[in-house]
Scaffold this motif. Structure first.
Motif, PDB file in Angstrom:
ATOM      1  N   PRO A  89      -3.738 -26.715 -43.644  1.00 17.41           N
ATOM      2  CA  PRO A  89      -5.110 -27.101 -43.985  1.00 17.41           C
ATOM      3  C   PRO A  89      -4.993 -27.503 -45.371  1.00 17.41           C
ATOM      4  CG  PRO A  89      -5.060 -24.517 -43.670  1.00 17.41           C
ATOM      5  CD  PRO A  89      -3.705 -25.247 -43.333  1.00 17.41           C
ATOM      6  N   ALA A  90      -5.972 -28.238 -45.739  1.00 16.08           N
ATOM      7  CA  ALA A  90      -6.287 -28.631 -47.086  1.00 16.08           C
ATOM      8  C   ALA A  90      -6.937 -27.549 -47.822  1.00 16.08           C
ATOM      9  CB  ALA A  90      -7.123 -29.847 -47.600  1.00 16.08           C
ATOM     10  N   GLN A  91      -7.557 -26.852 -47.446  1.00 17.19           N
ATOM     11  CA  GLN A  91      -8.144 -25.397 -48.089  1.00 17.19           C
ATOM     12  C   GLN A  91      -8.146 -24.195 -47.256  1.00 17.19           C
ATOM     13  OE1 GLN A  91     -11.938 -26.594 -49.423  1.00 17.19           O
ATOM     14  NE2 GLN A  91     -12.786 -26.444 -47.627  1.00 17.19           N
ATOM     15  N   THR A  92      -8.063 -23.084 -47.583  1.00 16.41           N
ATOM     16  CA  THR A  92      -8.120 -21.997 -46.705  1.00 16.41           C
ATOM     17  C   THR A  92      -9.239 -22.071 -45.678  1.00 16.41           C
ATOM     18  OG1 THR A  92      -7.353 -20.585 -48.488  1.00 16.41           O
ATOM     19  CG2 THR A  92      -8.318 -19.493 -46.646  1.00 16.41           C
ATOM     20  N   ARG A  93      -9.048 -21.745 -44.506  1.00 15.74           N
ATOM     21  CA  ARG A  93      -9.961 -21.807 -43.226  1.00 15.74           C
ATOM     22  C   ARG A  93     -10.198 -20.461 -43.061  1.00 15.74           C
ATOM     23  NH1 ARG A  93      -8.314 -25.586 -38.443  1.00 15.74           N
ATOM     24  NH2 ARG A  93     -10.448 -25.168 -37.779  1.00 15.74           N
ATOM     25  N   ILE A  94     -11.373 -20.103 -43.099  1.00 14.87           N
ATOM     26  CA  ILE A  94     -12.065 -18.634 -42.831  1.00 14.87           C
ATOM     27  C   ILE A  94     -12.632 -18.611 -41.643  1.00 14.87           C
ATOM     28  CG2 ILE A  94     -13.188 -16.790 -43.777  1.00 14.87           C
ATOM     29  CD1 ILE A  94     -12.893 -17.655 -46.441  1.00 14.87           C
ATOM     30  N   ILE A  95     -12.253 -18.213 -40.598  1.00  6.66           N
ATOM     31  CA  ILE A  95     -12.666 -18.272 -39.138  1.00  6.66           C
ATOM     32  C   ILE A  95     -13.125 -16.720 -38.580  1.00  6.66           C
ATOM     33  CG2 ILE A  95     -12.125 -18.929 -36.768  1.00  6.66           C
ATOM     34  CD1 ILE A  95     -10.046 -20.819 -38.004  1.00  6.66           C
ATOM     35  N   THR A  96     -14.585 -16.633 -38.305  1.00 12.78           N
ATOM     36  CA  THR A  96     -14.969 -15.582 -37.583  1.00 12.78           C
ATOM     37  C   THR A  96     -14.823 -15.399 -36.077  1.00 12.78           C
ATOM     38  OG1 THR A  96     -16.410 -15.109 -39.611  1.00 12.78           O
ATOM     39  CG2 THR A  96     -16.893 -14.029 -37.439  1.00 12.78           C
ATOM     40  N   VAL A  97     -14.106 -14.634 -35.643  1.00 15.65           N
ATOM     41  CA  VAL A  97     -14.023 -14.629 -33.934  1.00 15.65           C
ATOM     42  C   VAL A  97     -15.400 -13.550 -33.511  1.00 15.65           C
ATOM     43  CG1 VAL A  97     -12.559 -14.256 -32.040  1.00 15.65           C
ATOM     44  CG2 VAL A  97     -11.738 -14.992 -34.232  1.00 15.65           C
ATOM     45  N   ALA A  98     -16.024 -13.990 -32.936  1.00 14.90           N
ATOM     46  CA  ALA A  98     -17.521 -13.329 -32.514  1.00 14.90           C
ATOM     47  C   ALA A  98     -18.095 -13.668 -31.237  1.00 14.90           C
ATOM     48  CB  ALA A  98     -18.450 -13.542 -33.757  1.00 14.90           C
ATOM     49  N   ASN A  99     -18.403 -12.572 -30.614  1.00 13.09           N
ATOM     50  CA  ASN A  99     -19.126 -12.643 -29.202  1.00 13.09           C
ATOM     51  C   ASN A  99     -19.613 -11.439 -29.166  1.00 13.09           C
ATOM     52  OD1 ASN A  99     -20.164 -12.987 -26.826  1.00 13.09           O
ATOM     53  ND2 ASN A  99     -18.635 -14.508 -26.233  1.00 13.09           N
ATOM     54  N   GLN A 100     -21.108 -11.129 -28.986  1.00 10.71           N
ATOM     55  CA  GLN A 100     -21.614  -9.833 -28.846  1.00 10.71           C
ATOM     56  C   GLN A 100     -21.243  -9.240 -27.596  1.00 10.71           C
ATOM     57  OE1 GLN A 100     -23.497 -12.332 -28.598  1.00 10.71           O
ATOM     58  NE2 GLN A 100     -25.255 -12.290 -27.482  1.00 10.71           N
ATOM     59  N   LYS A 101     -20.820 -10.038 -26.709  1.00 12.16           N
ATOM     60  CA  LYS A 101     -20.404  -9.496 -25.342  1.00 12.16           C
ATOM     61  C   LYS A 101     -18.972  -8.812 -25.544  1.00 12.16           C
ATOM     62  CE  LYS A 101     -20.002  -9.204 -20.563  1.00 12.16           C
ATOM     63  NZ  LYS A 101     -18.725  -8.538 -20.637  1.00 12.16           N
ATOM     64  N   GLY A 102     -18.709  -7.618 -24.986  1.00 16.51           N
ATOM     65  CA  GLY A 102     -17.357  -6.885 -24.956  1.00 16.51           C
ATOM     66  C   GLY A 102     -16.764  -7.229 -23.931  1.00 16.51           C
ATOM     67  N   GLY A 103     -15.481  -7.257 -24.228  1.00 14.07           N
ATOM     68  CA  GLY A 103     -14.441  -7.549 -23.319  1.00 14.07           C
ATOM     69  C   GLY A 103     -14.099  -9.041 -22.950  1.00 14.07           C
ATOM     70  N   VAL A 104     -14.548  -9.809 -23.894  1.00 17.48           N
ATOM     71  CA  VAL A 104     -14.143 -11.353 -23.840  1.00 17.48           C
ATOM     72  C   VAL A 104     -12.778 -11.737 -24.254  1.00 17.48           C
ATOM     73  CG1 VAL A 104     -16.617 -11.779 -23.383  1.00 17.48           C
ATOM     74  CG2 VAL A 104     -15.468 -11.971 -25.554  1.00 17.48           C
ATOM     75  N   GLY A 105     -12.154 -10.837 -25.093  1.00 15.39           N
ATOM     76  CA  GLY A 105     -10.982 -11.316 -25.646  1.00 15.39           C
ATOM     77  C   GLY A 105     -11.076 -11.825 -27.092  1.00 15.39           C
ATOM     78  N   LYS A 106     -12.060 -11.214 -27.937  1.00 10.97           N
ATOM     79  CA  LYS A 106     -12.267 -11.394 -29.409  1.00 10.97           C
ATOM     80  C   LYS A 106     -10.971 -10.662 -30.256  1.00 10.97           C
ATOM     81  CE  LYS A 106     -15.844  -8.941 -29.792  1.00 10.97           C
ATOM     82  NZ  LYS A 106     -16.111  -9.157 -28.447  1.00 10.97           N
ATOM     83  N   THR A 107     -10.502  -9.439 -29.827  1.00  9.84           N
ATOM     84  CA  THR A 107      -9.453  -9.126 -30.707  1.00  9.84           C
ATOM     85  C   THR A 107      -7.953  -9.733 -29.832  1.00  9.84           C
ATOM     86  OG1 THR A 107     -10.560  -6.945 -31.148  1.00  9.84           O
ATOM     87  CG2 THR A 107      -8.093  -7.067 -30.928  1.00  9.84           C
ATOM     88  N   THR A 108      -7.828  -9.833 -28.715  1.00  4.45           N
ATOM     89  CA  THR A 108      -6.855 -10.518 -28.395  1.00  4.45           C
ATOM     90  C   THR A 108      -6.609 -11.852 -28.938  1.00  4.45           C
ATOM     91  OG1 THR A 108      -7.011  -9.387 -26.287  1.00  4.45           O
ATOM     92  CG2 THR A 108      -5.501 -11.326 -26.279  1.00  4.45           C
ATOM     93  N   THR A 109      -7.569 -12.533 -29.010  1.00  3.43           N
ATOM     94  CA  THR A 109      -7.448 -14.064 -29.352  1.00  3.43           C
ATOM     95  C   THR A 109      -7.408 -13.983 -30.997  1.00  3.43           C
ATOM     96  OG1 THR A 109      -9.235 -14.820 -27.755  1.00  3.43           O
ATOM     97  CG2 THR A 109      -9.015 -15.979 -29.982  1.00  3.43           C
ATOM     98  N   THR A 110      -7.906 -13.206 -31.974  1.00  4.80           N
ATOM     99  CA  THR A 110      -7.857 -13.179 -33.178  1.00  4.80           C
ATOM    100  C   THR A 110      -6.147 -12.930 -33.501  1.00  4.80           C
ATOM    101  OG1 THR A 110      -9.931 -12.160 -33.541  1.00  4.80           O
ATOM    102  CG2 THR A 110      -8.490 -11.976 -35.152  1.00  4.80           C
TER     103      THR A 110
END
Length: 379
Positions: free
Chosen positions: A57-78
């Protein structure tokens, strides 16, 4: 310089031609042979993705992986997107902002009590550089771990000055410091969030420029989507105007069920520009990998789960590099469309506190309150 560029373009063209020829040589498969079709699809992905370098990327991409529902794969996706991008030649940093510390476990970094972690960065304003650890299995992948101390940070932050911007200040100082000391710049920063909308998640929204929402292909995962999008609008209005939802990823997809297909179609209909073409299937290998302190990218690179995350990472990288940044975002009109849609998506989703008289976001204190927002507010 021109000759070097021409040589590079020629090499890329030759590589693409070789990959295309290998795909063409695969045997045909159709709907009557589903197992063969799956094997062919995985083989095609393997040919197209193995050894490929993703665009920087042209500059640093800062991406927040979020979903207040648990168990949808946030950490796994991250962790798996981070590992896939790092494996493809990019510099990636993961901020484990979840007290459970599962991202730290999956990346194989130390996160026992007493380890310098994101808690010290948030509460004690310690330099982030002192907490960064390198992932032992993947070069160019770093992590700021979470320890059990982070579970108390939600309460401690309530009375602190600039409680919502502490993580952003620390990360900006770290990224600037890397460049000042001659280190390679970070290409991607992923922020893993807890399954709530409290101060830790607010800090993650303020530090991020993009939001990636993993959505499990089941009904419950859709219920809180409207609230999440409206919370992001509040953050945009009061704390971080650059924040936008750039990516939605469908996880735990089971093509054998009508429900998964219906949910996937519903999401793609409402968010056609932000939903990745790639969906992540249910996979035992993805679930097994953290027990070995690894991501599925290193645990079983040839599995369908690893290939899906690698393909999603490629799509994410190419979207960002195509225009020098990400411009597609979920707009207010799309949020309204979700609310008014009949059927499953948004029909019974709880609403964040928004001033309904004029359609504008309310005060951010309505979201943060005394330090937390519950996923299900009393109506």
């Amino acid at each position: 310089m021109a000759s070097q560029r021409a040589d590079f373009v020629g090499t890329v063209h030759d590589d693409e031609a070789r990959r295309a020829a290998l795909v063409e040589s695969l045997p045909d498969a159709d709907a009557d042979t589903p197992l063969m079709a799956q094997i062919q699809a995985d083989a095609t992905r393997r040919i197209q993705l193995r050894g490929r370098k993703f665009p920087r990327p042209a500059q640093t991409r800062i991406i927040t992986v979020a979903n207040q529902k648990g168990g949808v794969g946030k950490t796994t996706t991250t962790v798996n997107l981070a590992a896939a991008l790092a494996q493809s030649g990019l510099n990636v940093l993961v901020l484990d902002n979840d007290p459970q510390g599962n991202a730290s476990t999956a990346l194989g970094v130390e996160h026992r009590a007493g380890t310098p972690s994101i808690y010290e960065v948030l509460v004690d304003e310690a330099p982030m550089a002192g907490a960064v650890q390198e992932c032992p299995d993947v070069p160019n992948l770093w992590c700021v771990p979470a320890t059990i101390d982070l579970s108390g940070a939600e309460i401690e932050l309530v009375s602190m000055v600039a409680r919502e911007t502490r993580l952003r200040v620390a990360l900006d100082a770290y990224l600037t410091g890397r460049i000042a000391t001659g280190q390679a710049p970070i290409d991607y920063v992923f922020v893993d969030c807890p399954p709530s909308l409290g101060l830790l998640t607010v800090n993650a929204f303020v530090v991020g420029r993009e939001v990636l929402i993993p959505i499990q292909c089941e009904y419950y995962a859709l219920e809180g989507l409207t609230q999440l999008l409206k919370t992001i609008q509040l953050i945009q209005a009061h704390l971080n105007p650059d924040l936008h939802v750039s990516t939605i990823l469908l996880t735990m997809y089971d093509s054998r069920t009508n429900l998964a297909q219906q949910v996937a179609q519903e999401v793609r209909d409402h968010f056609p520009d932000t939903t990745l073409r790639t969906s992540v299937p249910r996979s035992v290998r993805i679930s097994e990998a953290p027990s070995y302190g690894q991501t599925v990218i290193t645990y079983d690179p040839g599995s369908s789960g690893a290939l899906a995350y690698l393909e999603a990472a490629r799509e994410l990288a190419e979207r960002g590099a195509s225009v020098g940044g990400v411009e597609d975002a979920v707009t207010g009109a799309e949020v309204s469309a979700v609310e008014s849609a009949p059927g499953r998506l948004g029909a019974s989703a709880p609403h964040a506190r928004i001033d309904q008289t004029n359609g504008t976001p309310g005060n951010i204190s309505d979201v943060v309150g005394s330090g937390a927002v519950t996923p299900q507010e009393e109506q």
